[in-house]
Motif scaffolding. Structure first.
Motif, PDB file in Angstrom:
ATOM      1  N   PHE A   1       0.839  -1.193   0.000  1.00 60.95           N
ATOM      2  CA  PHE A   1       0.000   0.000   0.000  1.00 60.95           C
ATOM      3  C   PHE A   1       0.877   1.247   0.000  1.00 60.95           C
ATOM      4  N   ALA A   2       0.419   2.328  -0.620  1.00 63.71           N
ATOM      5  CA  ALA A   2       1.175   3.568  -0.661  1.00 63.71           C
ATOM      6  C   ALA A   2       1.124   4.293   0.680  1.00 63.71           C
ATOM      7  N   GLY A   3       0.047   4.164   1.411  1.00 61.32           N
ATOM      8  CA  GLY A   3      -0.101   4.825   2.709  1.00 61.32           C
ATOM      9  C   GLY A   3      -0.280   3.783   3.801  1.00 61.32           C
ATOM     10  N   GLU A   4      -1.092   4.136   4.757  1.00 57.97           N
ATOM     11  CA  GLU A   4      -1.388   3.199   5.839  1.00 57.97           C
ATOM     12  C   GLU A   4      -2.310   2.096   5.314  1.00 57.97           C
ATOM     13  N   ALA A   5      -2.350   1.011   6.068  1.00 56.47           N
ATOM     14  CA  ALA A   5      -3.196  -0.102   5.655  1.00 56.47           C
ATOM     15  C   ALA A   5      -4.665   0.288   5.720  1.00 56.47           C
ATOM     16  N   ASP A   6      -5.053   1.126   6.718  1.00 56.73           N
ATOM     17  CA  ASP A   6      -6.435   1.588   6.852  1.00 56.73           C
ATOM     18  C   ASP A   6      -6.433   3.116   6.838  1.00 56.73           C
ATOM     19  N   PRO A   7      -6.669   3.742   5.695  1.00 59.37           N
ATOM     20  CA  PRO A   7      -6.540   5.195   5.598  1.00 59.37           C
ATOM     21  C   PRO A   7      -7.744   5.974   6.121  1.00 59.37           C
ATOM     22  N   TYR A   8      -8.792   5.337   6.600  1.00 57.89           N
ATOM     23  CA  TYR A   8     -10.012   6.040   6.998  1.00 57.89           C
ATOM     24  C   TYR A   8      -9.971   6.423   8.464  1.00 57.89           C
ATOM     25  N   LYS A   9     -10.551   7.577   8.769  1.00 53.53           N
ATOM     26  CA  LYS A   9     -10.649   8.039  10.152  1.00 53.53           C
ATOM     27  C   LYS A   9     -11.728   7.253  10.864  1.00 53.53           C
ATOM     28  N   LYS A  10     -11.482   6.991  12.143  1.00 51.85           N
ATOM     29  CA  LYS A  10     -12.444   6.278  12.970  1.00 51.85           C
ATOM     30  C   LYS A  10     -13.067   7.272  13.946  1.00 51.85           C
ATOM     31  N   PRO A  11     -14.329   7.090  14.297  1.00 55.17           N
ATOM     32  CA  PRO A  11     -14.950   7.997  15.272  1.00 55.17           C
ATOM     33  C   PRO A  11     -14.234   7.872  16.625  1.00 55.17           C
ATOM     34  N   GLY A  12     -14.017   8.991  17.257  1.00 56.27           N
ATOM     35  CA  GLY A  12     -13.394   8.999  18.568  1.00 56.27           C
ATOM     36  C   GLY A  12     -11.897   9.178  18.525  1.00 56.27           C
ATOM     37  N   GLU A  13     -11.289   9.128  17.373  1.00 50.69           N
ATOM     38  CA  GLU A  13      -9.856   9.349  17.280  1.00 50.69           C
ATOM     39  C   GLU A  13      -9.595  10.847  17.290  1.00 50.69           C
ATOM     40  N   ASP A  14      -8.600  11.252  18.032  1.00 47.96           N
ATOM     41  CA  ASP A  14      -8.228  12.667  18.049  1.00 47.96           C
ATOM     42  C   ASP A  14      -7.325  12.938  16.869  1.00 47.96           C
ATOM     43  N   ASP A  15      -7.617  13.994  16.189  1.00 53.42           N
ATOM     44  CA  ASP A  15      -6.801  14.367  15.047  1.00 53.42           C
ATOM     45  C   ASP A  15      -6.133  15.708  15.386  1.00 53.42           C
ATOM     46  N   GLU A  16      -4.864  15.766  15.235  1.00 55.78           N
ATOM     47  CA  GLU A  16      -4.105  16.944  15.609  1.00 55.78           C
ATOM     48  C   GLU A  16      -4.473  18.152  14.732  1.00 55.78           C
ATOM     49  N   THR A  17      -4.851  17.933  13.511  1.00 55.47           N
ATOM     50  CA  THR A  17      -5.153  19.059  12.637  1.00 55.47           C
ATOM     51  C   THR A  17      -6.478  19.725  13.000  1.00 55.47           C
ATOM     52  N   ASP A  18      -7.422  18.995  13.649  1.00 50.50           N
ATOM     53  CA  ASP A  18      -8.686  19.605  14.045  1.00 50.50           C
ATOM     54  C   ASP A  18      -8.470  20.652  15.124  1.00 50.50           C
ATOM     55  N   GLY A  19      -7.560  20.415  16.054  1.00 48.03           N
ATOM     56  CA  GLY A  19      -7.285  21.346  17.127  1.00 48.03           C
ATOM     57  C   GLY A  19      -6.638  22.608  16.613  1.00 48.03           C
ATOM     58  N   ASP A  20      -5.773  22.491  15.628  1.00 46.80           N
ATOM     59  CA  ASP A  20      -5.100  23.669  15.074  1.00 46.80           C
ATOM     60  C   ASP A  20      -6.075  24.556  14.318  1.00 46.80           C
ATOM     61  N   ALA A  21      -7.021  23.980  13.668  1.00 50.68           N
ATOM     62  CA  ALA A  21      -7.968  24.750  12.863  1.00 50.68           C
ATOM     63  C   ALA A  21      -8.934  25.535  13.730  1.00 50.68           C
ATOM     64  N   ALA A  22      -9.239  25.028  14.939  1.00 47.26           N
ATOM     65  CA  ALA A  22     -10.191  25.703  15.819  1.00 47.26           C
ATOM     66  C   ALA A  22      -9.581  26.957  16.441  1.00 47.26           C
TER      67      ALA A  22
END
Length: 151
Positions: free
Chosen positions: A129-150
């Motif tokens: 695979f070119a990226g991660e094996a599972d490229p989809y976001k899961k509910p409840g995972e914290d994403d660092e980019t969401d905090g920066d945008a707020a």
């Protein structure tokens, strides 16, 4: 104008009568057991019938069968008239069916597609695979980019 059901019944009857007559009644060696009646179509006014046929063999046998059918057209039309019992017996036109040629073309295209699929399967056998094996976001995972945008 006749209705479509009557034209369909007459077309089926013509197909059966012509096939039986070719099998049992006509002694022409050009019309051996390698001629098959595939379909019949009758015009809406029941005046003309197109009989489609295939020939098992090479181009020479196809040409001989076409000539044999042309020469037997009167006998076949008489047999159809006797069996149908209609006021006017339709004129018969024999047309070589393109179905076997079309089927061969489709089969060739499917063979090419299978070969192409096999090549792709062979090339991708050791790929990762070119990226991660599972490229989809899961509910409840914290994403660092969401905090920066707020902010």
């Amino acid at each position: 104008m006749a209705d479509n059901a009557r034209a369909k019944k007459l077309a089926d009857l013509i197909r059966e009568v012509v096939a039986q007559k070719l099998q049992r009644g006509i002694k022409d060696p050009r019309l051996g057991s390698h001629v098959t009646i595939t379909d019949t179509r009758v015009t809406g006014d029941l005046r003309e019938a197109t009989v489609f046929y295939t020939v098992y063999g090479d181009d020479e046998e196809r040409a001989e069968a076409a000539a044999g059918l042309e020469s037997a057209k009167g006998v076949l039309r008489s047999a159809v008239g006797a069996a149908a019992g209609v006021k006017f017996t339709p004129t018969l036109t024999f047309v070589a069916d393109a179905l076997p040629d079309t089927a061969k073309t489709i089969e060739d295209l499917l063979d090419k597609a299978r070969a192409s699929d096999a090549k792709v399967r062979e090339v991708s056998a050791g790929a990762a695979f070119a990226g991660e094996a599972d490229p989809y976001k899961k509910p409840g995972e914290d994403d660092e980019t969401d905090g920066d945008a707020a902010e």
